[in-house]
Design a protein around this motif. Sequence first.
Motif, mmCIF file in Angstrom:
data_model
loop_
_atom_site.group_PDB
_atom_site.id
_atom_site.type_symbol
_atom_site.label_atom_id
_atom_site.label_comp_id
_atom_site.label_asym_id
_atom_site.label_seq_id
_atom_site.Cartn_x
_atom_site.Cartn_y
_atom_site.Cartn_z
ATOM 1 N N VAL A 17 38.805 37.877 44.545
ATOM 2 C CA VAL A 17 37.863 36.749 44.602
ATOM 3 C C VAL A 17 37.413 36.356 43.201
ATOM 4 N N THR A 18 37.147 37.353 42.364
ATOM 5 C CA THR A 18 36.677 37.082 41.005
ATOM 6 C C THR A 18 37.746 36.363 40.189
ATOM 7 N N ARG A 19 39.012 36.796 40.325
ATOM 8 C CA ARG A 19 40.103 36.113 39.619
ATOM 9 C C ARG A 19 40.183 34.658 40.029
ATOM 10 N N SER A 20 40.060 34.411 41.328
ATOM 11 C CA SER A 20 40.186 33.052 41.839
ATOM 12 C C SER A 20 39.054 32.161 41.351
ATOM 13 N N MET A 21 37.811 32.669 41.373
ATOM 14 C CA MET A 21 36.663 31.854 41.007
ATOM 15 C C MET A 21 36.506 31.691 39.502
ATOM 16 N N SER A 22 36.911 32.708 38.736
ATOM 17 C CA SER A 22 36.692 32.669 37.284
ATOM 18 C C SER A 22 37.845 32.017 36.528
ATOM 19 N N GLY A 23 39.037 32.022 37.129
ATOM 20 C CA GLY A 23 40.203 31.489 36.427
ATOM 21 C C GLY A 23 40.808 32.467 35.442
ATOM 22 N N ILE A 24 40.312 33.708 35.422
ATOM 23 C CA ILE A 24 40.890 34.749 34.547
ATOM 24 C C ILE A 24 41.910 35.517 35.387
ATOM 25 N N HIS A 25 43.136 35.048 35.370
ATOM 26 C CA HIS A 25 44.145 35.579 36.288
ATOM 27 C C HIS A 25 44.903 36.785 35.739
ATOM 28 N N ASN A 26 44.682 37.123 34.473
ATOM 29 C CA ASN A 26 45.446 38.224 33.890
ATOM 30 C C ASN A 26 44.726 39.570 33.978
ATOM 31 N N LEU A 27 43.575 39.625 34.643
ATOM 32 C CA LEU A 27 42.862 40.890 34.802
ATOM 33 C C LEU A 27 42.968 41.374 36.245
ATOM 34 N N HIS A 28 43.288 42.655 36.393
ATOM 35 C CA HIS A 28 43.385 43.256 37.713
ATOM 36 C C HIS A 28 42.113 44.008 38.101
ATOM 37 N N PHE B 72 28.829 40.008 44.698
ATOM 38 C CA PHE B 72 29.312 38.675 45.058
ATOM 39 C C PHE B 72 28.222 37.620 44.866
ATOM 40 N N LEU B 73 26.973 37.992 45.123
ATOM 41 C CA LEU B 73 25.876 37.058 44.869
ATOM 42 C C LEU B 73 25.776 36.752 43.376
ATOM 43 N N ASP B 74 25.949 37.776 42.547
ATOM 44 C CA ASP B 74 25.913 37.557 41.101
ATOM 45 C C ASP B 74 27.092 36.716 40.633
ATOM 46 N N LEU B 75 28.244 36.869 41.299
ATOM 47 C CA LEU B 75 29.402 36.044 40.951
ATOM 48 C C LEU B 75 29.104 34.572 41.210
ATOM 49 N N ALA B 76 28.455 34.294 42.346
ATOM 50 C CA ALA B 76 28.077 32.908 42.642
ATOM 51 C C ALA B 76 27.098 32.386 41.592
ATOM 52 N N SER B 77 26.178 33.253 41.170
ATOM 53 C CA SER B 77 25.206 32.850 40.136
ATOM 54 C C SER B 77 25.908 32.523 38.832
ATOM 55 N N ILE B 78 26.849 33.386 38.441
ATOM 56 C CA ILE B 78 27.571 33.160 37.191
ATOM 57 C C ILE B 78 28.367 31.863 37.258
ATOM 58 N N PHE B 79 29.021 31.640 38.398
ATOM 59 C CA PHE B 79 29.832 30.433 38.553
ATOM 60 C C PHE B 79 28.961 29.184 38.391
ATOM 61 N N PHE B 80 27.782 29.194 39.038
ATOM 62 C CA PHE B 80 26.909 28.022 38.954
ATOM 63 C C PHE B 80 26.330 27.865 37.555
ATOM 64 N N VAL B 81 25.762 28.950 37.009
ATOM 65 C CA VAL B 81 25.114 28.872 35.703
ATOM 66 C C VAL B 81 26.122 28.530 34.612
ATOM 67 N N GLY B 82 27.319 29.124 34.702
ATOM 68 C CA GLY B 82 28.312 28.882 33.674
ATOM 69 C C GLY B 82 28.778 27.438 33.626
ATOM 70 N N LYS B 83 28.881 26.792 34.796
ATOM 71 C CA LYS B 83 29.408 25.433 34.837
ATOM 72 C C LYS B 83 28.328 24.361 34.816
#
Length: 316
Positions: free
Chosen positions: A140-151, A216-227
Amino acid sequence: MDISVVVPLYNEEESLPELTAWIDRVMLQHGYLYEIILVDDGSTDRSWNAIVQLKEANPHITGIRFRRNYGKSAALNVGFAAAEGDVIITMDADLQDSPDEIPELYDRITNQGADLVSGWKQKRHDPLSKTIPTKLFNSVTRSMSGIHNLHDFNCGLKAYRKDVVKSIEVYGEMHRYIPVLAKWAGFSKIQEQIVKHYPRKYGTTKFGPGRFIKGFLDLASIFFVGKFAKRPMHFFGPIGVLSFLIGFVITLYLIFDKLASIANATPYRNVTDQPLFYLSLVAIILGTQLFLTGFIAELVSRNGSDRNKYHIEQVI
């Protein structure tokens, strides 16, 4: 100073002597100038006593003690603030991360130009109850962040250029998303290194299922705040306008339908008896609220102390 090793810890008194001796051995073998920053996140065992004793025997060690348990993100943030090395290495205190990886991590930063190198525990010594949710989380993090080279975003073993840790703020459960924070701060050279993962030798895991919900809640926060942190109207505005227009169009349809029925002298239902009326009402109210939310958030953003705070790489 070449390297700062930041180690957040909670109830790891048995691991600390072995871990610091291992780090010290690696540093001496390669001739690095280094420091070890041990951040005690409010341990309830004798971890702080162990740190005091280790400090007396090794001047390269710095100990920081919290009055209570704040979490790994807080410990990392304080450790980053105290770090003085050109390259900062983070690792867990449970001996599952190997200090033998440090030379290659250091080389990737200093000689290969990486901003951040994240470890990948390709072969893990963890139960399925931990590995399966971790794979889902990483996907999920790869998909939302666009950083596809990290496992493995959450691997504790990472290396950073000093500029990276001085440009980001880690809080909540954000330590899981440091690569994402680094990307939003403009550090795009994010790489991965396969690292060894050892079984836990002492103590018990601090992992719990609730951490994934918070993560996952923090991921949503990062996605919103970052963009949208500096332009919240761009997020709330279009959704609000679209919702309002849908409600408005439905309302017009109901009005014209009633007028047509009156003109043709055909039976008709009251507007308020139709489900579409309530749907349009909800859409209009929701759209108005979203638009106003975006407007207020825009005012807050424009009056914030960091409204014109940007990361500048170089000035000549």
